[in-house]
Enzyme design. Structure first.
Site, PDB file in Angstrom:
ATOM      1  N   GLY A   7      18.692 103.886  58.050  1.00 23.29           N
ATOM      2  CA  GLY A   7      18.187 103.865  59.409  1.00 23.29           C
ATOM      3  C   GLY A   7      19.232 103.309  60.356  1.00 23.29           C
ATOM      4  N   CYS A   8      18.964 103.444  61.657  1.00 24.40           N
ATOM      5  CA  CYS A   8      19.946 103.013  62.657  1.00 24.40           C
ATOM      6  C   CYS A   8      20.099 101.497  62.677  1.00 24.40           C
ATOM      7  CB  CYS A   8      19.562 103.548  64.034  1.00 24.40           C
ATOM      8  SG  CYS A   8      17.844 103.227  64.528  1.00 24.40           S
ATOM      9  N   TYR A   9      18.991 100.766  62.773  1.00 25.75           N
ATOM     10  CA  TYR A   9      19.085  99.304  62.719  1.00 25.75           C
ATOM     11  C   TYR A   9      19.694  98.826  61.401  1.00 25.75           C
ATOM     12  CZ  TYR A   9      16.042  98.583  66.862  1.00 25.75           C
ATOM     13  OH  TYR A   9      15.492  98.548  68.127  1.00 25.75           O
TER      14      TYR A   9
END
Length: 353
Positions: free
Chosen positions: A148-150
């Site tokens: 994921g991005c985070y």
């Protein structure tokens, strides 16, 4: 040439994949699917692709996905695992930008994504697609669960201090592994292209708010990844925020130093750990990286700080959530899977202003 299909090409990660793959010298786009938009030329929805992408959206049932070498899933959670068995049987490799192949614990997946995992046997072989950690395994993989991005920003930010080699060299843990804090901000494109009230202009503009404070589904992914890096359990408080910008992530990471960590030159540690990494830039001491310095690029910029008189280590990380946080990292992983130079098709400079 790598024959590539994209399932779910109408969202922000889908169009970002199209932007990057249309410029890739070793990719032939075979199909882009959308049930709702079947028959519509891609460039009609996204005029930025006029003259570069001449495909129309096709229905997934009739798309020639089995003829591809690789299929990207830029879809909601649950879609990739439903189609993975048939594609793998046809010899097609898979990169999933959703969460179907990220969490190794199926009970944890079901808890956070509210659905049973339909192919745990494929999950067992899937490789977590963070190149700076799993480069060798990615090269041999058939199935990739893209971070994921985070989680990308947080794991890269803490990677050097949790690396067992650095811990061994210091004679013990550098930071307290049970009190890590990740204070992260994202632009609204991280919520996707679907229509929701909280991403309306009148709601998100001129506003700044936290969400998922009591629990966010990226937290177990981050803990899993950091634990795999450290080789022992790691716990953290992860708090995401929505900021009024379109794209970008800024992660401010806090860790309390141990006596062993207090003796470490962290600037040197980070520079040495990421030396040679094509998409991680450790900035000079005292720097404060900005999200606009990575906009539309696959680059992550990191700065390390030790406030005077404090036993804290503060790490600042910026990335473009749609590129290194999603589609760009997917192309980076594709390059590794097919034996191409890792930065092929990803050398675009950030966009300023």
């Amino acid at each position: 040439m790598i024959k590539v299909g994209i399932v779910g090409g109408t969202g922000y990660t889908g169009v970002e994949l199209l932007r990057l793959l249309a410029q890739h010298p070793q990719v032939k786009l075979m199909a882009i699917t959308s049930r709702k938009e079947t028959g519509m030329p891609v460039a009609e929805m996204y005029p930025s692709l006029r003259g570069r992408v001449d495909l129309a959206f096709t229905d997934p049932a009739s798309a020639p996905l089995a003829e591809c070498d690789l299929v990207f899933f830029a879809t909601p959670h649950g879609v990739a695992m439903a189609q993975a068995p048939e594609l793998l049987a046809a010899g097609v490799k898979i990169i999933d930008l959703a969460a179907d192949f990220r969490l190794k614990d199926t009970a944890e997946f079901e808890r956070w994504y509210k659905m049973p995992h339909s192919c745990p046997h494929i999950l067992a072989e899937a490789v977590y697609g963070l190149p700076e950690v799993n480069r060798d395994a990615i090269r041999k993989a058939r199935v990739i669960g893209l971070p994921g991005c985070y989680p990308t920003s947080v794991q890269l930010g803490w990677l050097p201090v949790l690396d067992p080699k650095a811990v061994a060299a210091a004679g013990g843990d550098l930071v307290e592994r049970t009190t890590l804090i990740a204070d992260c901000k994202s632009g609204v494109s991280g919520a996707g292209r679907k229509a929701e009230v909280h991403t309306l202009l009148a709601e998100a503009s001129d506003n700044f708010k936290a969400y998922g404070v009591t629990g966010h589904r990226h937290a177990p992914e981050i803990a899993q990844g950091l634990g795999a890096i450290a080789g022992k359990p790691v716990s953290l408080q992860f708090t995401p925020h929505l900021v009024p910008m379109i794209r970008g992530i800024h992660a401010t990471l806090y860790a309390r130093l141990t006596p062993a960590g207090a003796r470490v030159d962290f600037q040197k540690l980070y520079e040495e750990r990421f030396a040679g990494e094509p998409f991680v830039d450790v900035m000079p001491a005292g720097s404060t990286p900005e999200t606009r310095s990575v906009r539309a690029s696959n680059m992550v910029r990191i700065a390390v700080h030790r406030p005077a008189g404090s036993d804290l280590l503060i790490v600042l990380v910026v990335e473009d959530n749609l590129v290194k946080g999603a589609s760009g990292q997917g192309v980076q992983v594709m390059n590794l899977m097919f034996g191409l130079p890792e930065d092929m098709g990803l050398t675009q400079l950030p966009v300023l202003p």
